[in-house]
Scaffold this motif. Sequence first.
Motif, PDB file in Angstrom:
ATOM      1  N   GLY A  91       1.904  -3.850  -8.345  1.00  0.00           N
ATOM      2  CA  GLY A  91       1.867  -4.376  -6.989  1.00  0.00           C
ATOM      3  C   GLY A  91       1.217  -3.473  -5.972  1.00  0.00           C
ATOM      4  O   GLY A  91       1.124  -3.830  -4.794  1.00  0.00           O
ATOM      5  N   THR A  92       0.748  -2.277  -6.405  1.00  0.00           N
ATOM      6  CA  THR A  92       0.097  -1.372  -5.458  1.00  0.00           C
ATOM      7  C   THR A  92      -1.359  -1.785  -5.273  1.00  0.00           C
ATOM      8  O   THR A  92      -2.116  -1.888  -6.236  1.00  0.00           O
ATOM      9  N   LEU A  93      -1.749  -2.018  -4.031  1.00  0.00           N
ATOM     10  CA  LEU A  93      -3.107  -2.470  -3.720  1.00  0.00           C
ATOM     11  C   LEU A  93      -4.034  -1.320  -3.337  1.00  0.00           C
ATOM     12  O   LEU A  93      -5.251  -1.401  -3.550  1.00  0.00           O
ATOM     13  N   PHE A  94      -3.455  -0.271  -2.745  1.00  0.00           N
ATOM     14  CA  PHE A  94      -4.276   0.830  -2.242  1.00  0.00           C
ATOM     15  C   PHE A  94      -3.384   2.040  -2.039  1.00  0.00           C
ATOM     16  O   PHE A  94      -2.223   1.923  -1.643  1.00  0.00           O
ATOM     17  N   VAL A  95      -3.943   3.217  -2.342  1.00  0.00           N
ATOM     18  CA  VAL A  95      -3.265   4.485  -2.059  1.00  0.00           C
ATOM     19  C   VAL A  95      -4.278   5.408  -1.399  1.00  0.00           C
ATOM     20  O   VAL A  95      -5.425   5.507  -1.846  1.00  0.00           O
ATOM     21  N   GLY A  96      -3.867   6.059  -0.338  1.00  0.00           N
ATOM     22  CA  GLY A  96      -4.779   6.983   0.332  1.00  0.00           C
ATOM     23  C   GLY A  96      -4.044   8.176   0.893  1.00  0.00           C
ATOM     24  O   GLY A  96      -2.825   8.150   1.073  1.00  0.00           O
ATOM     25  N   GLU A  97      -4.801   9.258   1.132  1.00  0.00           N
ATOM     26  CA  GLU A  97      -4.233  10.452   1.745  1.00  0.00           C
ATOM     27  C   GLU A  97      -5.241  11.046   2.706  1.00  0.00           C
ATOM     28  O   GLU A  97      -6.357  10.555   2.826  1.00  0.00           O
TER      29      GLU A  97
ATOM     30  N   GLN B 220      -6.775  13.938   2.854  1.00  0.00           N
ATOM     31  CA  GLN B 220      -7.782  14.919   2.424  1.00  0.00           C
ATOM     32  C   GLN B 220      -8.952  14.254   1.694  1.00  0.00           C
ATOM     33  O   GLN B 220      -9.580  14.860   0.826  1.00  0.00           O
ATOM     34  N   GLY B 221      -9.238  13.009   2.046  1.00  0.00           N
ATOM     35  CA  GLY B 221     -10.395  12.331   1.474  1.00  0.00           C
ATOM     36  C   GLY B 221     -10.142  11.644   0.150  1.00  0.00           C
ATOM     37  O   GLY B 221     -11.089  11.230  -0.529  1.00  0.00           O
ATOM     38  N   GLY B 222      -8.880  11.520  -0.245  1.00  0.00           N
ATOM     39  CA  GLY B 222      -8.554  10.882  -1.513  1.00  0.00           C
ATOM     40  C   GLY B 222      -8.148   9.436  -1.330  1.00  0.00           C
ATOM     41  O   GLY B 222      -7.199   9.131  -0.591  1.00  0.00           O
ATOM     42  N   TYR B 223      -8.863   8.516  -1.996  1.00  0.00           N
ATOM     43  CA  TYR B 223      -8.566   7.076  -1.914  1.00  0.00           C
ATOM     44  C   TYR B 223      -8.514   6.504  -3.325  1.00  0.00           C
ATOM     45  O   TYR B 223      -9.378   6.786  -4.151  1.00  0.00           O
ATOM     46  N   ILE B 224      -7.475   5.706  -3.578  1.00  0.00           N
ATOM     47  CA  ILE B 224      -7.292   5.094  -4.890  1.00  0.00           C
ATOM     48  C   ILE B 224      -7.234   3.585  -4.732  1.00  0.00           C
ATOM     49  O   ILE B 224      -6.447   3.063  -3.933  1.00  0.00           O
ATOM     50  N   PHE B 225      -8.058   2.884  -5.501  1.00  0.00           N
ATOM     51  CA  PHE B 225      -8.022   1.423  -5.578  1.00  0.00           C
ATOM     52  C   PHE B 225      -7.576   1.068  -6.996  1.00  0.00           C
ATOM     53  O   PHE B 225      -8.390   1.058  -7.931  1.00  0.00           O
ATOM     54  N   PRO B 226      -6.275   0.794  -7.181  1.00  0.00           N
ATOM     55  CA  PRO B 226      -5.724   0.624  -8.540  1.00  0.00           C
ATOM     56  C   PRO B 226      -6.343  -0.522  -9.329  1.00  0.00           C
ATOM     57  O   PRO B 226      -6.202  -0.558 -10.554  1.00  0.00           O
ATOM     58  N   GLU B 227      -7.034  -1.454  -8.658  1.00  0.00           N
ATOM     59  CA  GLU B 227      -7.706  -2.524  -9.393  1.00  0.00           C
ATOM     60  C   GLU B 227      -8.699  -1.948 -10.404  1.00  0.00           C
ATOM     61  O   GLU B 227      -8.963  -2.547 -11.448  1.00  0.00           O
TER      62      GLU B 227
ATOM     63  N   ILE C 192       0.857  -1.181   0.000  1.00  0.00           N
ATOM     64  CA  ILE C 192       0.000   0.000   0.000  1.00  0.00           C
ATOM     65  C   ILE C 192       0.898   1.238   0.000  1.00  0.00           C
ATOM     66  O   ILE C 192       2.088   1.151   0.323  1.00  0.00           O
ATOM     67  N   ALA C 193       0.348   2.373  -0.375  1.00  0.00           N
ATOM     68  CA  ALA C 193       1.130   3.608  -0.444  1.00  0.00           C
ATOM     69  C   ALA C 193       0.351   4.741   0.209  1.00  0.00           C
ATOM     70  O   ALA C 193      -0.848   4.900  -0.028  1.00  0.00           O
ATOM     71  N   VAL C 194       1.047   5.493   1.044  1.00  0.00           N
ATOM     72  CA  VAL C 194       0.456   6.650   1.725  1.00  0.00           C
ATOM     73  C   VAL C 194       1.492   7.771   1.757  1.00  0.00           C
ATOM     74  O   VAL C 194       2.696   7.519   1.609  1.00  0.00           O
TER      75      VAL C 194
ATOM     76  N   GLY D  68      -0.937  15.263  -5.520  1.00  0.00           N
ATOM     77  CA  GLY D  68      -1.833  14.342  -6.219  1.00  0.00           C
ATOM     78  C   GLY D  68      -1.103  13.527  -7.258  1.00  0.00           C
ATOM     79  O   GLY D  68      -1.332  12.313  -7.395  1.00  0.00           O
ATOM     80  N   ARG D  69      -0.226  14.160  -8.022  1.00  0.00           N
ATOM     81  CA  ARG D  69       0.541  13.442  -9.048  1.00  0.00           C
ATOM     82  C   ARG D  69       1.399  12.357  -8.403  1.00  0.00           C
ATOM     83  O   ARG D  69       1.469  11.231  -8.906  1.00  0.00           O
ATOM     84  N   GLY D  70       2.045  12.658  -7.275  1.00  0.00           N
ATOM     85  CA  GLY D  70       2.878  11.669  -6.610  1.00  0.00           C
ATOM     86  C   GLY D  70       2.088  10.456  -6.154  1.00  0.00           C
ATOM     87  O   GLY D  70       2.533   9.305  -6.277  1.00  0.00           O
ATOM     88  N   LEU D  71       0.887  10.695  -5.631  1.00  0.00           N
ATOM     89  CA  LEU D  71       0.030   9.593  -5.178  1.00  0.00           C
ATOM     90  C   LEU D  71      -0.463   8.767  -6.364  1.00  0.00           C
ATOM     91  O   LEU D  71      -0.498   7.529  -6.302  1.00  0.00           O
ATOM     92  N   MET D  72      -0.850   9.425  -7.449  1.00  0.00           N
ATOM     93  CA  MET D  72      -1.328   8.699  -8.630  1.00  0.00           C
ATOM     94  C   MET D  72      -0.208   7.872  -9.260  1.00  0.00           C
ATOM     95  O   MET D  72      -0.450   6.742  -9.712  1.00  0.00           O
ATOM     96  N   GLU D  73       1.003   8.404  -9.287  1.00  0.00           N
ATOM     97  CA  GLU D  73       2.128   7.644  -9.838  1.00  0.00           C
ATOM     98  C   GLU D  73       2.377   6.396  -9.005  1.00  0.00           C
ATOM     99  O   GLU D  73       2.675   5.328  -9.548  1.00  0.00           O
ATOM    100  N   ALA D  74       2.258   6.526  -7.683  1.00  0.00           N
ATOM    101  CA  ALA D  74       2.423   5.356  -6.818  1.00  0.00           C
ATOM    102  C   ALA D  74       1.343   4.317  -7.101  1.00  0.00           C
ATOM    103  O   ALA D  74       1.604   3.108  -7.097  1.00  0.00           O
ATOM    104  N   ALA D  75       0.122   4.797  -7.369  1.00  0.00           N
ATOM    105  CA  ALA D  75      -0.979   3.886  -7.664  1.00  0.00           C
ATOM    106  C   ALA D  75      -0.771   3.142  -8.971  1.00  0.00           C
ATOM    107  O   ALA D  75      -1.250   2.009  -9.142  1.00  0.00           O
ATOM    108  N   ALA D  76      -0.070   3.776  -9.906  1.00  0.00           N
ATOM    109  CA  ALA D  76       0.143   3.158 -11.218  1.00  0.00           C
ATOM    110  C   ALA D  76       1.255   2.112 -11.206  1.00  0.00           C
ATOM    111  O   ALA D  76       1.422   1.382 -12.178  1.00  0.00           O
ATOM    112  N   GLU D  77       2.010   2.045 -10.101  1.00  0.00           N
ATOM    113  CA  GLU D  77       3.097   1.071 -10.020  1.00  0.00           C
ATOM    114  C   GLU D  77       2.554  -0.343  -9.811  1.00  0.00           C
ATOM    115  O   GLU D  77       1.530  -0.547  -9.163  1.00  0.00           O
TER     116      GLU D  77
END
Length: 837
Positions: A702-708, A710-717, A663-665, A691-700
């Motif tokens: 093996g990333t299962l989840f990215v969150g921050e 300020q209410g932003g959650y990414i599920f790369p699936e 996961i990435a935070v 935001g760009r840094g979090l989205m880039e982490a999500a695009a890697e």
Amino acid sequence: MKSIIMAGGFGTRLRPLTNNLPKPMVPMANRPMMEHIIELLKKNSITDLTSLLYFQPEMLTERLGDGSAFGVKLGYITLTVDLGTAGAVGSAMRKLGGDETTLIISGDVLTDIDLNKAVQFHKEKGSVATIVLTRVENPLPFGIVITDADGRIVRFLEKPSWGEVFSDTINTGIYILEKKVLDYIPVDREFDFSKDLFPLLLEKGEPIYGYTAEGYWKDVGSLEEYRIANMDILQGLVTVNIPGDRIEKRRLWVGKDSRIDFTAKLEGSIVIGENCRVGADARISNSIIGPNSVVEEGAVIIDSVLWDNTRAARGASLHEDVIGSYSEILEKAHLAEGVIVSDHCSIGRQATVKANVKVWPYKIVEDDATLASSLIWGEKWSRNIFATYGVTGLANIEISPEFAAKLGAAYGASLKKGSAVSTSRDAHKTSRMINRAMMTGILSTGVNVHDYGVTPMPVVRFLSRSGTEAGGVHTRRSPFDPQILDLKFFDTKGLDLHPGYEKTIEKLFFREDFPRVSMEETGEMSFPIHAFESYQDSFMSLIDAETVRKAKFRFILDYSYGSSSRIFPSILGKLNCEVIALNANLDGSKTTKTAEEFQRSIDQLSSIVRSLDADMGFYLDAGGEKVFLFDETGEALDGDTALNIVTLLTLKYCKETGRKGHIAVPITASRAIDRMAETYGFTVKRTKTTGRGLMEAAAEEGTLFVGEQQGGYIFPEFQPNFDGMYAVAKILEMLARHGARLHKLIREIPPSIIMKEKVSCSFENKGMIMRRLAEDSRDLETVLLDGIKIKFADDWLVAYPSQDMPYFNLVAEASTEEAARALVNQYSEKIKEWQRS
């Protein structure tokens, strides 16, 4: 000792002044920039010079000759292919031969740095390569170099964001090299100093040093900086040879055969070239007048630069302007601040040229005309267009239809002709107007447009990944300021544009020479009709709908009058949830909220959750990207708590379903996340806060989840982008699977205290503060990712500058409130003290 002068630049950032001459030939105080560099080298006893030429080489060779006029030996090497900076220098060093140390310097900077001291430092350290450094107030446009206490380089950063500004010490582009560097520079292949050679030398353990120089240095990288650099010469801030005879006890230089009427008013510092004429009652203040120029009766010239063979006719008025060679400003014409008039132009009698307008070569402005560019109020765009939230500006003033059409053309010019991009917007009528203007600009370059109209941003980001679009742009009213519009650009993965690509668009925008296609090649506009269905189908295929249906959730959902209300109700209807919807009608006039209005909305939703005994509440932002959570007691979860809970749910879910990965935070997220991840057998990757840094982490991979926080959650699936709607559905699924409730999950989170504070800091001090923080924490364990993270055993503090506001963010975590507060107070005082000193 030899020196290689890099003089092959096109000078694109100085257009239209450099349309017809190379940048090193641009005059500074009536002498080409290159001549000032040659004299600096001569002053430092470096006389064996070679100039690398590329663009219009004959202009330099004809002017400079063999260098004998300057007391140096000057040779030339003309490049026929672009080998990059290091590749070109390496090729020249091989041709020149010998084992001498070589100093590399650009022919288009203005500096008076003591080069002898830099060479002495280089030799004392036994360095293979030494980079001459200087300190600047705003290091963002430059490459930052970080050294240890001895001056040995430990890290490079090319054109960083504020969070990566770990120092205010930048690369000046002046290098001192030994022959050994040729072992690392490939032959006849593009190779750059900052991107390739220096990182390679660092990797190989070669001794590479940075020498921090005193003195003046300026990269004349924009039209405004060009004018300011000339003003700096006038004010004596940089030591250069100014042509002409200096009038005793005044900062006034007058060239040979020039005549000045005795009634003319000459104020401040002034340079007047050879064979000039200044008429009766003319007023010149802090300005440079080129050779063979005429300033007629009653003309007023303030803080301006006039090149050779120019004419300011009777009663003409110029203020903070630059006028190119052989141009004339006719009777009573008025030029507002920041006007650039290129060579061979004529501004007609009593004409008015509005602020920041650029007039390209051989143009005529008619008598009595008013010339206004698309940037009437456009000083904002004189340096950068893109900011933290994309392109942001005052609606219909800074972001006007004319500006949007021009920006659309610049964006289209960066793409392949015949490709397609998406456009979309929120429901506000001004967003619709600007969206249409953007479309016209894009279409004019031969790029097709898929217009999705009023659509949530997560949906258009998702659709951009279909492979049929090269990117997209979304127009919205700012969620923070009702007078501001945002233009959000994204790439083929739906990610925010890379800063390097943003720079490409900016270059095209400022050059204003993007191609216009023929009538038959103009792009086509279409309106895809099955876009929502594609998004919904993919969305539902990844949600365990049956599990959610069985839970029979009852919750409150506030749509914030945004476009999510066009698509999300039909998805929730398939999940058998009882939804009490608030503000579900589209209303573009209500999508922006002040801090007080936002808090009222939060309090209202909290009260409704409690009064209706709902299972939870969700507040979607107007763009559909972020979501704020309310537990079953009606409590609005703060950002850190919400991130911890959603992370905990995700870890449980991934463990139960046998998923592998990480996961990435953000670097500012709680250590509780690391402890929970360790408990469930997962690893945590820390990211930048952007935001760009979090989205880039999500695009890697093996990333299962990215969150921050300020209410932003990414599920790369589903997609590597913020999607508040998918986050709601996924949270519902995970809660249903575990029979959990948000409030009860708080008990499973390891306890800790996070304290936050903002410390005022001007933009010009940010680089200095980052450097002082790095120096102050040299003996401590630190992480340089986004700002500086300083570790104190299990406790930590992160200090990072705001991207667009004049302050530093301090975030500290400790086991007790007292310890966290002490860390914040300690570093808050340090930042304040460093600014005072």
